[in-house]
Structures are given as structure tokens and as C-alpha cells.
Scaffold this active site. Sequence first.
Site, PDB file in Angstrom:
ATOM      1  N   LYS A 207       5.123  -1.966  -1.469  1.00  0.00           N
ATOM      2  CA  LYS A 207       4.757  -3.184  -2.195  1.00  0.00           C
ATOM      3  C   LYS A 207       5.035  -3.004  -3.686  1.00  0.00           C
ATOM      4  CE  LYS A 207       0.823  -6.157  -3.206  1.00  0.00           C
ATOM      5  NZ  LYS A 207      -0.571  -6.488  -2.958  1.00  0.00           N
ATOM      6  N   GLU A 213       4.738   9.118  -2.739  1.00  0.00           N
ATOM      7  CA  GLU A 213       5.179   9.597  -1.424  1.00  0.00           C
ATOM      8  C   GLU A 213       6.452   8.880  -0.981  1.00  0.00           C
ATOM      9  OE1 GLU A 213       2.159   8.668  -2.258  1.00  0.00           O
ATOM     10  OE2 GLU A 213       0.625   9.952  -1.334  1.00  0.00           O
ATOM     11  N   GLY A 279      -1.600  -4.673   0.849  1.00  0.00           N
ATOM     12  CA  GLY A 279      -0.832  -3.712   1.659  1.00  0.00           C
ATOM     13  C   GLY A 279      -1.336  -3.627   3.088  1.00  0.00           C
ATOM     14  N   ARG A 280      -2.664  -3.538   3.251  1.00  0.00           N
ATOM     15  CA  ARG A 280      -3.219  -3.368   4.604  1.00  0.00           C
ATOM     16  C   ARG A 280      -3.254  -4.675   5.379  1.00  0.00           C
ATOM     17  NH1 ARG A 280      -6.482  -2.513   0.429  1.00  0.00           N
ATOM     18  NH2 ARG A 280      -8.401  -3.691   0.145  1.00  0.00           N
ATOM     19  N   GLU A 365     -10.507   0.799   3.629  1.00  0.00           N
ATOM     20  CA  GLU A 365      -9.987   0.539   2.288  1.00  0.00           C
ATOM     21  C   GLU A 365     -10.528  -0.816   1.802  1.00  0.00           C
ATOM     22  OE1 GLU A 365      -5.580   0.133   0.959  1.00  0.00           O
ATOM     23  OE2 GLU A 365      -5.952   2.262   0.866  1.00  0.00           O
ATOM     24  N   HIS A 396     -12.805  12.648  27.539  1.00  0.00           N
ATOM     25  CA  HIS A 396     -12.829  14.101  27.748  1.00  0.00           C
ATOM     26  C   HIS A 396     -12.944  14.848  26.423  1.00  0.00           C
ATOM     27  CE1 HIS A 396     -11.936  13.764  32.050  1.00  0.00           C
ATOM     28  NE2 HIS A 396     -11.304  12.644  31.677  1.00  0.00           N
ATOM     29  N   LYS A 520      -4.565   9.960  -7.056  1.00  0.00           N
ATOM     30  CA  LYS A 520      -3.123   9.836  -7.343  1.00  0.00           C
ATOM     31  C   LYS A 520      -2.826  10.342  -8.750  1.00  0.00           C
ATOM     32  CE  LYS A 520      -2.251   5.459  -4.883  1.00  0.00           C
ATOM     33  NZ  LYS A 520      -1.895   4.061  -5.099  1.00  0.00           N
TER      34      LYS A 520
HETATM   35  O1  F6P Z   1      -2.949   4.157  -2.088  1.00  0.00           O
HETATM   36  C1  F6P Z   1      -3.338   3.045  -1.378  1.00  0.00           C
HETATM   37  C2  F6P Z   1      -2.250   2.031  -1.324  1.00  0.00           C
HETATM   38  O2  F6P Z   1      -2.172   1.343  -2.521  1.00  0.00           O
HETATM   39  C3  F6P Z   1      -2.467   1.085  -0.156  1.00  0.00           C
HETATM   40  O3  F6P Z   1      -3.335   0.068  -0.449  1.00  0.00           O
HETATM   41  C4  F6P Z   1      -1.086   0.675   0.158  1.00  0.00           C
HETATM   42  O4  F6P Z   1      -0.989   0.126   1.425  1.00  0.00           O
HETATM   43  C5  F6P Z   1      -0.362   1.994   0.015  1.00  0.00           C
HETATM   44  O5  F6P Z   1      -0.989   2.612  -1.077  1.00  0.00           O
HETATM   45  C6  F6P Z   1       1.117   1.904  -0.194  1.00  0.00           C
HETATM   46  O6  F6P Z   1       1.423   1.170  -1.337  1.00  0.00           O
HETATM   47  P1  F6P Z   1       2.871   0.608  -1.576  1.00  0.00           P
HETATM   48  O7  F6P Z   1       3.205  -0.331  -0.473  1.00  0.00           O
HETATM   49  O8  F6P Z   1       2.832  -0.055  -2.912  1.00  0.00           O
HETATM   50  O9  F6P Z   1       3.829   1.778  -1.574  1.00  0.00           O
END
Ligand code: F6P
Length: 556
Positions: A207, A213, A279-280, A365, A396, A520
Amino acid sequence: MNIIDATTTPAWSHLTDLARTFDPDLRRWFDSDPNRVSSMTFTAGDLHVDLSKNLTTPPVMSALVDLASQMDVTKRRDAMFAGERINLTEDRSVLHTALRRPRGDHLVVDGVDVVAEVHQVLDRIYDFARQVRSGAWTGASGHRIRVVVNIGIGGSDLGPAMVYEALKPYVKPGLECRFVSNIDPTDLAEKTRDLDPETTLFIVVSKTFSTLETLTNARLARQWLWDGLAAKGVIGESEAGRAGAVAKHFVAVSTALDKVAAFGIDPANTFGFWDWVGGRYSVDSAVGTILAVALGPELFEQFLAGFHAIDQHFQTEPLARNVPVLMGMLGVWYRDFLSLTSHAVLPYAQYLHRFAAYLQQLTMESNGKRVRLDGTPVRTDTGEIFWGEPGTNGQHAFYQLLHQGTQIVPADFIAVATPANPLKDGDVDVHELFLANFFAQTKALAFGKTEEEVRAEGTPEAIVPHRIFPGNRPTTSIMAPELSPSVVGQLIALYEHITFVEGVVWGIDSFDQWGVELGKKLALEIAPAIRGDSAALAAQDPSTRDLIGYYRSVRE
Ligand code: F6P
């Protein structure tokens, strides 16, 4: 905005009174009320939802509905659907429900018809999906794409990955999708190890297009592509060759189109979405592009229609029959009045094996908050811990605690009637055996086994206490005809709205996520210390310094 303090409402006081004398007894409640099941079973879209095995009574349910009403859940719901800026801390609308409104519908927010914009992007995604599926889209050497790799994390990974697994039987044969999320380099290394760069396409989903990452993995993937294509003689070392390879093997999904272009991905190969999609809450936006490719536009449309069916239920059903409202309010009852801290989601559908992981982000979240919308401390406990595994595997592993542990864990059991793989073991329909476990577990959790029943089985006296099942362990049973694209959309929308309802009662902003920021920022500050920057190392606390010291001593 006037934030109502739930604890000051008459319904809260009533619920507090009810909780004080609450004496759960599902056996008695079922015996004394022959209508308990019919009065507590509801339909939402294709979902058949049985709430009867929850720890609740008609007075509790009606007080919970009163609380929803006194907390203005309908007003807040309507504000969300209308595009009001209910995400106060980020000053944003919350409009994931606009992502699944049908073509031709209109919703004008700040002078823009957002539904028309949604469908413009969908049309571009569908065009892209058709090209990849038909083989018209080729890699740099002219080969069709065989594997699509989604690079993203959190909401840019969990939704697409969960739904891809859930809808495996609908994926186009010969097309495979993989998901890289972790910055642990192992993730990308393992997911690309056996891939042919000539037939691999990456979708970089972020987003913000600034997530460490995702951008790191995208750069690693780009290098892997360049190295692989160069080794095969498809491209040379020239900038033009490399750019051409990126154009053929990378597309992006983001709200930050300028940052995508800076990465080198052609704006023509970029699918946008909007800051009003959290995002979620984004799997039904362009974030689901990989799903449109895997499933095809027609099935993706059915997936969206599933969300919309539940949106309509949430918007139109009276509170007392509104499934997301009832389930959300039961969550409040368990969390705030019975002091239960966690909530299990137990799909009896192997294809839903990532559903609990998906719900962890959606719910935790969203509702893991300790201040209210106006910045004051919350007045109640918030946010359950969501977790789970598919049945029967969980049986189990951790069901022992569910049945006989000292804490009560409300659990949602989810199953479908028609199996995707109708296998038989001799004469036995294995799906029926599977469902027998679903029904048996919810029954055992609800009704348990008394001391007398254990003794009557001839159990040695010393073992009797160990074999007693206390029962009164609450469950909701959700069933659907089959795990179709629509039903998966319906399940997601159901939990989105449950989360919303809880957030309204707690008075929190369910759509921000400030709690993920500190870690972060610290990671970026600590990275130089790990690389050997002594000033950065000296700035750390003693424990962190020592851990970095251990790491450096091992790596030296
Ligand atoms: O670190 C949390 C977050 O901001 C989430 O809310 C989001 O889904 C995820 O990181 C990834 O963010 P982006 O889509 O901006 O890479």
C-alpha cells in the site's frame, strides 16, 4: 465526534448485573427451551450460523442488542458505508465496502464516484489477468508465465495467500502462485529456488510502497531475475535489457504510484488503490490481483459478490437478527463481562488452513488498542487474542485445554456441506467422518460429561475426576453449502464487520495501527549496530547490546 462511553449506558449496567449472577448451564438451557436452536440460528448470505451453543441467554442477548443500539452501531455503520472519515487518527474514510459494490452502483465521496474508480481498476486487473491466463502475456524470452509470486507482507500478503489456499480447486491448472513475505532471506530463497525466471512473474504489493520487508524482497527478486535471465543469455548487462525484463516480469499494486515508478516498474503495469482501504481490509482491492490471475475475472467477481452479500445483510438486517452484530456483541460479552481473553477459529476445512492467521491481523491489528478515538484511555478491556488451526489437527494438539483447561475459549467452528474432494474409505464418505468430528467437538464442548456419566461407564474411582468434561465451553457453528469464491468472500466480510462492531462498542479506532511503528523504527536504528557501527551499538540498552555482541561473535 461524540464518543459514547459504553460503561455509562443503561445496557452496560444491565449486562453487569446479568454477569454478576450468570450461571452458565447449556444442558439446562437446551432442556428448558425447545426453541433455543431455532431462535439462535441465523442466515447471512449463504452462511448458516448457529449461536445456540454460546454462553448466553435471551436476557443477555437482548441486553447486548440494546448495548449495540445505545452505542449507535447502526449510525457508525452507516457513516462507514457512506465514506465519512471515521478513521480519525489518520483522517481517512473507511471504504473497503465500496470495493465490492456492483458495477453501475454509485458512491460519491469528496466529489469522486469511488465505485466507478474501483471498476476502472478492476477492468485493468481483469485485462491483465486474462493476458497472463491465456499466455498472451509473456516473459522476456517470449515464454508464457507459469508461476506468479506475490511479494508483500501483512495485509498485502495474508489475504491473497489465505484466499489462494482456500480456493485451490478453482485455480487455473498449470498456473501456480507463491507468496513471499518475510524479510528472512530464506523466504525468497526457498520460494524461488526451483523457479525458472523465464516463466516467473512477480507482483509487488505494498500500500505504502515503503515497507522494508517488501522492498527488500522486491530488490532481491529483481536481482534473481536479472541474474537468471543473464545466465540463460536472455538479457545482457545493459540497462535497457534489465528494464525490459522488469517490464515483462514485474507488476505492482500500491497507492503510492510515484514510489512504484521510482522502483522501475512501468506505471502501465501498476494497479492502484486508495488510502481509504486499510491493508488488512484490502484483499478485495487490487491487492487481490494475484487471485484474479489465479481464479480468473469471473470467479473473482463471485468472490466480490460474496462480500457484498454480507455487506447488505449487515446494512439491512435488524440488530437482533444481524449476524455480524450478534457475533460482535457476543465478543464484547465474553471479553468484558466474562473476562475471556482469547477466541479460537477452527475451520473444519483444510483449504481454510490460513484463515486464523488472516484473522489475526484483521482482528488484532484492528482492535488491539488501549486508547479511545478521543485519545482517552479505554474504559473496558478490548481485543481478543485470535488463534486457531484447522480441525481435526487441532483436536490432537490443543483441544485438551479447550475441553478441560481452567480457561474458557470461545471458538468458531466453520465447515461446508459439500466437499471439494469427495473421497471414500471403503464405504465411508470421509467428509462425513470429518463433519462427525465437527459436530462431536461442539457437542462435547457444550454439554461435557458429568461425574455420574463417567462413573456409570465403570471408570476406576481414581480416574473419575480426570474423565469429567465440565462442558459450558462456548462455540459458534458456521456452515455453508461449499467453499466457493462467494462463500470465502462472505466469511471475510463477516469477520470484518464483527471487528467493526466490537470496535464501535470499545470506542476505539479499528482502522489505524500505530502500534506497529515503534519496532519498525527501532529496527532501522539497530541495523547499523549489527553491521559494526560502535556509536549505534553504544546507544542500545545493555540487553540489546549483549545480544548483538553474541551475534557478532558467532558471525566473525
Ligand atoms: O506494519 C503493519 C502494516 O502497516 C499493515 O497494516 C500492512 O498491512 C502491512 O504493514 C504492509 O503494509 P504495506 O502494504 O504498505 O506494505
